[in-house]
Design a protein around this motif. Structure first.
Motif, PDB file in Angstrom:
ATOM      1  N   GLN A 100       0.857  -1.187   0.000  1.00 49.03           N
ATOM      2  CA  GLN A 100       0.000   0.000   0.000  1.00 49.03           C
ATOM      3  C   GLN A 100       0.892   1.235   0.000  1.00 49.03           C
ATOM      4  O   GLN A 100       1.126   1.829  -1.038  1.00 49.03           O
ATOM      5  CB  GLN A 100      -0.971  -0.043   1.174  1.00 49.03           C
ATOM      6  CG  GLN A 100      -2.078  -1.078   0.922  1.00 49.03           C
ATOM      7  CD  GLN A 100      -3.035  -1.199   2.081  1.00 49.03           C
ATOM      8  OE1 GLN A 100      -3.289  -0.248   2.791  1.00 49.03           O
ATOM      9  NE2 GLN A 100      -3.574  -2.386   2.275  1.00 49.03           N
ATOM     10  N   LYS A 143      -1.903 -10.166   1.561  1.00 52.44           N
ATOM     11  CA  LYS A 143      -1.464 -10.124   0.165  1.00 52.44           C
ATOM     12  C   LYS A 143       0.054 -10.291   0.037  1.00 52.44           C
ATOM     13  O   LYS A 143       0.545 -10.738  -1.002  1.00 52.44           O
ATOM     14  CB  LYS A 143      -1.937  -8.823  -0.490  1.00 52.44           C
ATOM     15  CG  LYS A 143      -3.469  -8.794  -0.651  1.00 52.44           C
ATOM     16  CD  LYS A 143      -3.946  -7.581  -1.414  1.00 52.44           C
ATOM     17  CE  LYS A 143      -5.453  -7.420  -1.350  1.00 52.44           C
ATOM     18  NZ  LYS A 143      -6.215  -8.580  -1.870  1.00 52.44           N
TER      19      LYS A 143
ATOM     20  N   ARG B  14      -8.317  -4.996 -12.032  1.00 50.72           N
ATOM     21  CA  ARG B  14      -7.170  -4.957 -11.109  1.00 50.72           C
ATOM     22  C   ARG B  14      -5.854  -4.711 -11.847  1.00 50.72           C
ATOM     23  O   ARG B  14      -4.974  -5.581 -11.841  1.00 50.72           O
ATOM     24  CB  ARG B  14      -7.099  -6.288 -10.337  1.00 50.72           C
ATOM     25  CG  ARG B  14      -8.371  -6.589  -9.545  1.00 50.72           C
ATOM     26  CD  ARG B  14      -8.284  -7.949  -8.847  1.00 50.72           C
ATOM     27  NE  ARG B  14      -9.574  -8.294  -8.241  1.00 50.72           N
ATOM     28  CZ  ARG B  14      -9.750  -8.517  -6.940  1.00 50.72           C
ATOM     29  NH1 ARG B  14      -8.738  -8.473  -6.108  1.00 50.72           N
ATOM     30  NH2 ARG B  14     -10.952  -8.809  -6.471  1.00 50.72           N
ATOM     31  N   ILE B  16      -2.056  -3.185 -12.613  1.00 49.27           N
ATOM     32  CA  ILE B  16      -0.892  -2.917 -11.757  1.00 49.27           C
ATOM     33  C   ILE B  16      -0.818  -1.422 -11.488  1.00 49.27           C
ATOM     34  O   ILE B  16      -0.995  -0.608 -12.394  1.00 49.27           O
ATOM     35  CB  ILE B  16       0.389  -3.441 -12.432  1.00 49.27           C
ATOM     36  CG1 ILE B  16       0.390  -4.968 -12.333  1.00 49.27           C
ATOM     37  CG2 ILE B  16       1.640  -2.852 -11.783  1.00 49.27           C
ATOM     38  CD1 ILE B  16       1.554  -5.651 -12.977  1.00 49.27           C
ATOM     39  N   SER B 641      -8.553  -4.965  -5.467  1.00 50.08           N
ATOM     40  CA  SER B 641      -7.406  -5.428  -4.657  1.00 50.08           C
ATOM     41  C   SER B 641      -7.060  -4.410  -3.577  1.00 50.08           C
ATOM     42  O   SER B 641      -6.706  -4.772  -2.459  1.00 50.08           O
ATOM     43  CB  SER B 641      -6.172  -5.635  -5.521  1.00 50.08           C
ATOM     44  OG  SER B 641      -6.420  -6.616  -6.484  1.00 50.08           O
ATOM     45  N   TYR B 642      -7.137  -3.130  -3.925  1.00 53.72           N
ATOM     46  CA  TYR B 642      -6.763  -2.115  -2.935  1.00 53.72           C
ATOM     47  C   TYR B 642      -7.889  -1.857  -1.953  1.00 53.72           C
ATOM     48  O   TYR B 642      -7.636  -1.408  -0.826  1.00 53.72           O
ATOM     49  CB  TYR B 642      -6.241  -0.846  -3.625  1.00 53.72           C
ATOM     50  CG  TYR B 642      -4.883  -1.139  -4.214  1.00 53.72           C
ATOM     51  CD1 TYR B 642      -3.785  -1.287  -3.375  1.00 53.72           C
ATOM     52  CD2 TYR B 642      -4.718  -1.388  -5.572  1.00 53.72           C
ATOM     53  CE1 TYR B 642      -2.547  -1.651  -3.883  1.00 53.72           C
ATOM     54  CE2 TYR B 642      -3.484  -1.747  -6.089  1.00 53.72           C
ATOM     55  CZ  TYR B 642      -2.391  -1.887  -5.242  1.00 53.72           C
ATOM     56  OH  TYR B 642      -1.167  -2.258  -5.727  1.00 53.72           O
ATOM     57  N   GLU B 644      -9.781  -4.431  -0.863  1.00 55.66           N
ATOM     58  CA  GLU B 644      -9.505  -5.559   0.046  1.00 55.66           C
ATOM     59  C   GLU B 644      -8.340  -5.226   0.961  1.00 55.66           C
ATOM     60  O   GLU B 644      -8.363  -5.524   2.159  1.00 55.66           O
ATOM     61  CB  GLU B 644      -9.150  -6.817  -0.764  1.00 55.66           C
ATOM     62  CG  GLU B 644     -10.295  -7.398  -1.559  1.00 55.66           C
ATOM     63  CD  GLU B 644      -9.821  -8.313  -2.703  1.00 55.66           C
ATOM     64  OE1 GLU B 644     -10.688  -8.753  -3.478  1.00 55.66           O
ATOM     65  OE2 GLU B 644      -8.592  -8.541  -2.839  1.00 55.66           O
ATOM     66  N   GLY B 645      -7.321  -4.578   0.377  1.00 49.86           N
ATOM     67  CA  GLY B 645      -6.144  -4.224   1.164  1.00 49.86           C
ATOM     68  C   GLY B 645      -6.502  -3.306   2.326  1.00 49.86           C
ATOM     69  O   GLY B 645      -5.989  -3.456   3.435  1.00 49.86           O
ATOM     70  N   GLN B 646      -7.388  -2.347   2.072  1.00 50.64           N
ATOM     71  CA  GLN B 646      -7.826  -1.466   3.164  1.00 50.64           C
ATOM     72  C   GLN B 646      -8.561  -2.267   4.229  1.00 50.64           C
ATOM     73  O   GLN B 646      -8.366  -2.062   5.429  1.00 50.64           O
ATOM     74  CB  GLN B 646      -8.747  -0.354   2.631  1.00 50.64           C
ATOM     75  CG  GLN B 646      -8.053   0.677   1.761  1.00 50.64           C
ATOM     76  CD  GLN B 646      -7.036   1.504   2.520  1.00 50.64           C
ATOM     77  OE1 GLN B 646      -7.258   1.876   3.671  1.00 50.64           O
ATOM     78  NE2 GLN B 646      -5.916   1.781   1.893  1.00 50.64           N
TER      79      GLN B 646
END
Ligand code: FES
Ligand code: FES
Lengths: 160, 757
Positions: A100, A143, B14, B16, B641-642, B644-646
């Motif tokens: 991130q 991830k 998604r 890159i 993806s980002y 989910e990352g949060q």
């Protein structure tokens, strides 16, 4: 106090520098050699942002005295991957959104590459314990672990 | 802008991220990666005491040390006029900020800066700190919020009178403010209830824990023009705070945003930047100033510790009739904790007719509290969602069904005023109930917890410029630092509107002289608000390209449409691609550039439900997280993806908060665990995979339906884990963190009570 003269190898290149006795390898990489890809998150060996590979072992750059680099082979994040091709770990981090803010990322990639160099087929638990010295505050590691598994699979698929 | 369903080709995929290669190769430059020729190194002298008067500071010996180029103290920083600067979800009092940057007559916490030095090397700067002579008169201190509220507590500020009480108090106290949210009639509500449960909770101060310590390089030139390179959640906020502190003009200070190594709200203020500017001005050379991890933990905004009581009543059928909650927050050295959010949002996932929620903002001798992801909401949810779990058990109801029965839905009036538009609370709950996680078998000493959370999200000011290049690529210019993938999400929305692939749009985050003011990256606002600005700027560019195409074809512009990255003749089959139009731009009216500068409203709230399975080791008290699943309404996930990352990252932070993280002080009020070894954040081996289930209930106020997603995921974990521990052991934990010694003590106490009972 006179400075010490150190001859070493960084990312395959012969390197010489002068340093004060208490200076760490991290200080020298960042401030003397201009290799700022290696990060400082704590300076006390607790976050792994400064991970480098010294003679095949992952080391915290902040815990290594610069004079100890004499005669050693040092690899930093700048030495991983090739100009025309990212290392599979780097590529997997991109494809799997394993970063991130990206501040911990160089340390994780260095540590993960060292893991896969010695264990091409690590289990999830092995990956988690190997990377337990690297802190990431953004991702929750999910991830990152998947990216390392992905890179391992890619590397096995590729004839050496 | 309003939401319209569309067939999307880029949004929801998604790709890159655009800054990815720089960040996996070490190329990306963060705050302290920057260097200027002739640069000096700065260090800050910090108080070793929690609460003292400063009698005198003598810097003569430090100044005389060869290699020292500048020394500053509080006397060098003129107190700015009173004022407030908005910083995302928090408001910064400019005089308090000045007193926090450099102590004046009083020190309020261990680590409070008292002087700063610039020298030709870090070692000399450090040596100079040791030559500064400060005479302190140590005062009694107070850190615990309940103790600080007592009449006989040591007083931090003798001019602080509690706001929000009538009549105005006659005596100063540490209680800066009382706030209240209420509706209905709680006495009636409790009378209607068949069951009422009242419990008290405490939490300790915790830190945002970004891995990149604060750092800055400042260069102040003789003509008063200055430059700051730093990592922050908003270059414009840094500029505005610095110019307020130093009495500069906005156009005289260029703040260049470095990459930011995490912020979580903690980088929405200044600690070093004004000091670096002052040192640079005094020395006539650029100055680099960075914090050690110890300094970060001792002197930058932790989040409030709290003390709370929640009393909730429900009827036999599971209807919640009323809630009465009291929440007290540590504010740190100066007023301004996020207790307001805890008050407004602790009950917000639910529609409860009678409410009385009171908050207190209390100054104590720790650093000034600063925003931390969904600031204040996790504390309130910890108390509220734990009592809900107890109620559900008493009522013999499934905890998800109990929550669903009382859920706020579209049309419910929120506790803080407005009526909800479409929100995804019910959708999160039903998705959780149907998830395999909810049915997975549990073994001995294992338990499952459920908790929900709410975050309001904000809009705010954003600007964007879309530059059309001759080859058909796009330069997207914006002003919000990218902490978790917003370059990608913004570029994707631009590409979607243009009908091209995301890779053809190159986003740049520019300095304060290159774009209009933007609010901070915070409040989960960038993909929502800057997203709207990007869509509008892109539509502006499309309109201009249609006009140019019309000119080139010599037809009316309303005869030109736009599809798949090209102008299309509506009554014919001619088309012109972006590059074909751009190459003729010089002849058709000049270069093409779309703009937008907006103040976005209507950020839809985020609702979320978490499921957590734990195993409790009865020998050691250690809690292991076995399974963790988050369900959250993202409105529309632009880059899933980002999103989910949060969700995963927020959950992990909440897990750390629940299990280990806390500020520990010694008897003198000094922080005992100012390092990552003892301030124990989760590492990879502490966690399982965290499953993130994205729910999409579109936000009607965004062209793609986006809601902010960054903050809500830290709200439920505290209660979800507490509820899981109860499920595993029958023991209720109400005091954070649930560290092994505390869990063990609670298990033993429960065992004894059982043996005696
Ligand atoms: S900087 Fe070396 S381990 Fe943190
Ligand atoms: S991606 Fe921010 S710390 Fe790991």
């Amino acid at each position: 106090m006179a400075k010490s003269h150190v001859s070493t190898t960084v990312n395959g290149d012969p390197v010489e520098f002068l340093c004060d006795a208490p200076e760490t390898m991290l200080d020298v990489l960042r401030n003397t050699l201009g290799l700022t890809g290696t990060k400082e998150g704590c300076g006390t060996g607790d976050c792994g942002a400064c991970s480098i590979i010294v003679d095949g072992r992952v080391v915290c750059g902040c815990l290594m005295l610069a004079v100890e680099a004499t005669g050693k082979q040092v690899t930093t994040i700048e030495g991983i991957g090739a100009p025309d091709r990212l290392h599979p770990v780097q590529q997997a981090f991109l494809e799997d959104a394993a970063l991130q803010c990206g501040f911990c990322t160089p340390g994780f990639i260095v540590a993960a590459k060292a893991l896969l160099d010695r264990n091409p087929d690590p289990s999830e638990t092995e990956i988690r314990y190997w990377l337990a010295g690297n802190l990431c505050r953004c991702t929750g590691y999910d991830k990152i672990v998947r990216a390392v598994q992905h890179a391992a699979a890619e590397m096995k698929g590729q004839p050496a | 802008m309003t939401y319209e369903p569309k067939n999307l080709r880029v949004v929801g995929t998604r790709p890159i991220r655009h800054d990815g290669a720089d960040k996996v190769t070490g190329r990306a430059n963060y705050a302290s990666d920057f260097t200027l020729p002739g640069m000096l190194w700065g260090r800050v002298l910090r108080s070793p005491h929690a609460h003292t008067r400063v009698i005198s500071i003598n810097t003569d010996k430090a100044r005389a040390l060869p290699g020292v180029k500048a020394v500053i103290t509080g006397a060098d920083l003129t107190l700015p006029p009173p004022g407030i600067t908005q910083a995302g979800e928090s408001a910064i009092n400019t005089q308090h900020l000045a007193k926090n940057l450099l102590a004046r007559d009083k020190v309020f916490y261990d680590g409070h800066p008292v002087a700063a030095v610039a020298a030709i090397s870090e070692a000399i700067a450090q040596q100079a700190l040791g030559l500064i002579e400060v005479v302190y008169e140590v005062l009694p201190h107070v850190i615990d919020v309940d103790e600080a509220m007592r009449d006989d507590a040591p007083l931090l500020h003798d001019d602080l009178f509690t706001e929000g009480v009538e009549p105005k108090p006659e005596k100063p106290s540490n209680i800066a403010k009382r706030i209240f949210v209420g509706k209905g009639d709680i006495a009636k509500g409790f009378a209607e209830a068949d069951i009422v449960i009242e419990r008290s909770f405490t939490t300790k101060a915790v830190h945002q824990g970004y891995i990149e310590p604060q750092g800055v390089v400042a260069n102040y030139a003789e003509d008063g023009q200055a430059m700051v390179w730093c990592s922050s959640q908003g270059q414009f906020l840094i500029r505005d705070l610095c110019i307020t502190m130093l009495g500069m003009e906005a156009s005289s200070l260029k703040v260049i945003p470095a990459e930011i190594g995490g912020g979580f709200g903690g980088k929405t203020t200044v600690y070093l930047e004004p000091l670096a500017l002052m040192l640079s001005k005094a020395a006539g050379r650029p100055v680099k100033l960075t914090m050690t991890r110890g300094e970060v933990l001792r002197a930058t905004g932790p989040h409030s510790g709290s003390s709370m009581t929640a009393k909730i009543g429900a009827m036999k059928d599971g209807t919640i009739t009323t809630a009465e909650v009291v929440i007290k927050f540590q504010a740190g050295a100066f007023p301004g904790s996020p207790v307001g959010a805890a008050v407004m949002f602790c009950s917000a996932p639910y529609d409860i007719p009678n409410l009385s929620i009171t908050g207190y903002d209390v100054v104590v001798n720790i650093p000034k509290i600063h925003a931390y992801r969904a600031p204040g909401a996790p504390n309130g949810a910890f108390a509220f969602e734990t009592v809900l779990d107890e109620l559900a058990r008493e009522l013999k109801m499934d905890p998800i069904d109990f929550r669903a029965k009382n859920s706020a839905v579209e049309g419910s009036k929120s506790p803080y005023g407005p009526t909800h538009g479409p929100i995804g609370g019910i959708e999160c709950l039903s998705s959780a109930k149907n998830h395999p996680h909810y049915k997975a078998n549990l073994g001995p000493n294992q338990g499952r917890g459920v908790a929900s959370g709410f975050w309001i999200n904000i809009g705010g000011q954003s600007a964007a410029t879309v530059v059309v290049n001759r080859d058909g690529t796009i330069s997207l210019v914006e002003g919000c630092p990218d902490i978790g993938g917003t370059r990608a999400s913004l570029a994707m929305m631009c590409a979607e509107v243009l009908g091209i692939v995301a890779e053809k749009v190159r986003p740049s985050i520019v300095d304060t002289t290159a774009i209009a003011f933007n609010d901070v990256t915070g409040g989960s606002r960038v993909t929502f608000a800057t997203g709207i600005a990007v869509v509008q700027a892109t539509e502006d560019a499309v309109r201009q390209m249609r006009e140019r195409a019309a000119k080139m074809w010599d037809i009316e512009v309303d005869q030109v449409g736009w599809r798949d990255g090209a102008a299309q003749e509506l009554n014919g089959n001619r088309s012109l691609t972006i590059s074909q139009i751009a190459q003729k731009a010089a002849k058709t009216g000049g270069q093409i550039m779309g703009h937008a500068s907006i103040n976005a409203h209507g950020a839809g709230p985020s609702l979320t439900t978490h499921l957590c399975d734990v195993e409790v080791d009865r020998e050691t008290g250690k809690i292991t997280i076995l399974r963790y699943t988050t369900f959250q309404d993202a409105g529309k996930a632009v880059h899933p993806s980002y999103v989910e990352g949060q969700m995963q990252g927020g959950a992990a932070q909440g897990i750390g908060w629940a299990l280990n993280e806390e500020y520990i002080h010694d008897a003198q009020g000094r922080l005992e665990n100012a390092g990552f070894l003892d301030y124990r954040m989760p590492v990879a081996s502490d966690l399982p995979m965290i499953d993130a289930v994205i729910i999409e209930v579109p936000n009607p106020n965004h062209p793609f339906g986006v809601r902010g997603v960054g903050e809500a995921p830290i709200v439920p974990p505290l209660a979800a884990i507490a509820n899981a521990i109860y499920d595993a052991t029958g023991v209720r934990m109400r005091d954070l963190p649930f560290s092994p010694p505390k869990v063990l003590a609670a298990l033993e106490a429960a065992g004894k009570a059982k043996a005696n009972g």
